[in-house]
Structures are given as structure tokens and as C-alpha cells.
Design an enzyme around this catalytic site. Structure first.
Site, mmCIF file in Angstrom:
data_model
loop_
_atom_site.group_PDB
_atom_site.id
_atom_site.type_symbol
_atom_site.label_atom_id
_atom_site.label_comp_id
_atom_site.label_asym_id
_atom_site.label_seq_id
_atom_site.Cartn_x
_atom_site.Cartn_y
_atom_site.Cartn_z
ATOM 1 C CB CYS A 133 -0.880 -0.024 1.256
ATOM 2 S SG CYS A 133 -1.997 1.384 1.381
ATOM 3 C CG HIS A 189 -7.217 2.656 1.409
ATOM 4 N ND1 HIS A 189 -6.353 2.928 2.442
ATOM 5 C CD2 HIS A 189 -6.482 2.030 0.461
ATOM 6 C CE1 HIS A 189 -5.135 2.467 2.122
ATOM 7 N NE2 HIS A 189 -5.193 1.911 0.930
HETATM 8 NI NI NI Z 1 -3.633 0.991 -0.061
#
Ligand code: NI
Length: 170
Positions: free
Chosen positions: A103, A149
Site C-alpha cells: 500500500c 481504505h
Molecule cells: Ni492501499
């Protein structure tokens, strides 16, 4: 040469950023998509994602509390950005698969995450038109990661199997 990203991507290794990354985002008022600022934000997110070599970027990662994310999909063998506004996912079947994720907001860390293999994505496009798409495997994984997210969840919250960068998390 490393290109500079257009927008600053928040990092969990920054205390103030971490707080924002852990917060659920607000629904996008579709009327705001008619505003130049909103269209510019979407373009800047796409540019930022490409420059950072990402395959997805959620608005929460650049400090905006909006249910807006960009994901990269393959169209005729080419990587194309898809704009997801207020996305929702339905899982098809009970098949799951494990894959390694990273990420842009958790730099240097990778881990194995179990995700639904097949999903159906429903969202609005950047002009406020509804669209939906079945997705599987890697594309389904990216979509689930980005929607996480928008709910303030990071991939490291979903795994105890960190393959790289464990020392950064301690
Ligand atoms: Ni991410």
C-alpha cells in the site's frame, strides 16, 4: 528518476496521517462532480497514482474524506484507471484467495491478505453515471483494498502474515 507525486500520499508512519487513514470517508454528493475542483481532484489522483507506481488510490490516502477511489484495470491488455464514486461490492460465491498486498500509505510493508475471488462492483463514474462490473482475482483484490481504505481499514489490519517490512510496524 522518481517523479514527484502531485498530491501528498498520507503514511501510517506519520501520527497525524494515521488518524486520517483510520477514518471512514463520507459519501460523495454527486452534484459536486459538476465542479471543476472535483474533476481536477480526480485527475490529480490519477496522476499521483501513476507517478507513485500504484494500482489504486483512495481519497482517504490524500487526506480527503470522500468515497472516491481510483483502481487500475486491464482493458484490451492495457492498464486503465477506473474512477469509483460511492462504490459498493457484492461478493459472488464463497471462494477466497490469498495474495500479497502492499500500500502506498504503508511504504515498504507487504503481507498476505485473503479476499473474495469474485465480486460485483457498483459505483458511479466521474460524471455521476451509475455503472457496475463483475471483477475477479487481482482486479477484485484491488477494488476490495481500495474500498477498505474508504472504511478506514488498511491491509495490515487484515493480516498477521507480513512478508516484508515487519520491523517497520513494531
Ligand atoms: Ni492501499
Amino acid at each position: 528518476m522518481k517523479h514527484r507525486t502531485k498530491l501528498r500520499i498520507l503514511s501510517i508512519f506519520n501520527t497525524a496521517d494515521r488518524q486520517l487513514l483510520k477514518t471512514s470517508a463520507e459519501l460523495v454528493d454527486l452534484r459536486t462532480l459538476a465542479h471543476d475542483g472535483m474533476q481536477r481532484l480526480i485527475d490529480d489522483m490519477i496522476t499521483t497514482m501513476w507517478r507513485a507506481d500504484g494500482v489504486g488510490l483512495a481519497a482517504t490516502q490524500i487526506g480527503r474524506s470522500l468515497r472516491l477511489a481510483i483502481v487500475v484495470g486491464q482493458v484490451n491488455g492495457r492498464a486503465e484507471p477506473f474512477v469509483l464514486i460511492n462504490p459498493t461490492v457484492t461478493v459472488f460465491g464463497d471462494e477466497q484467495n490469498s495474495g500479497e498486498e502492499g500500500c502506498l500509505s504503508v511504504p515498504g510493508v507487504f503481507g498476505i491478505v485473503k479476499r473474495a475471488t469474485r465480486i460485483n462492483l457498483k459505483a458511479f463514474d466521474r460524471y455521476g453515471q451509475p455503472w457496475s462490473l463483475p471483477a475477479a482475482d487481482m482486479f477484485a483484490r484491488i477494488i476490495q483494498h481500495e474500498i477498505d481504505h474508504l472504511n478506514g481499514t488498511l491491509f495490515i489490519d487484515r493480516t498477521s502474515d507480513i512478508t516484508k517490512g515487519r520491523e517497520k510496524l513494531s
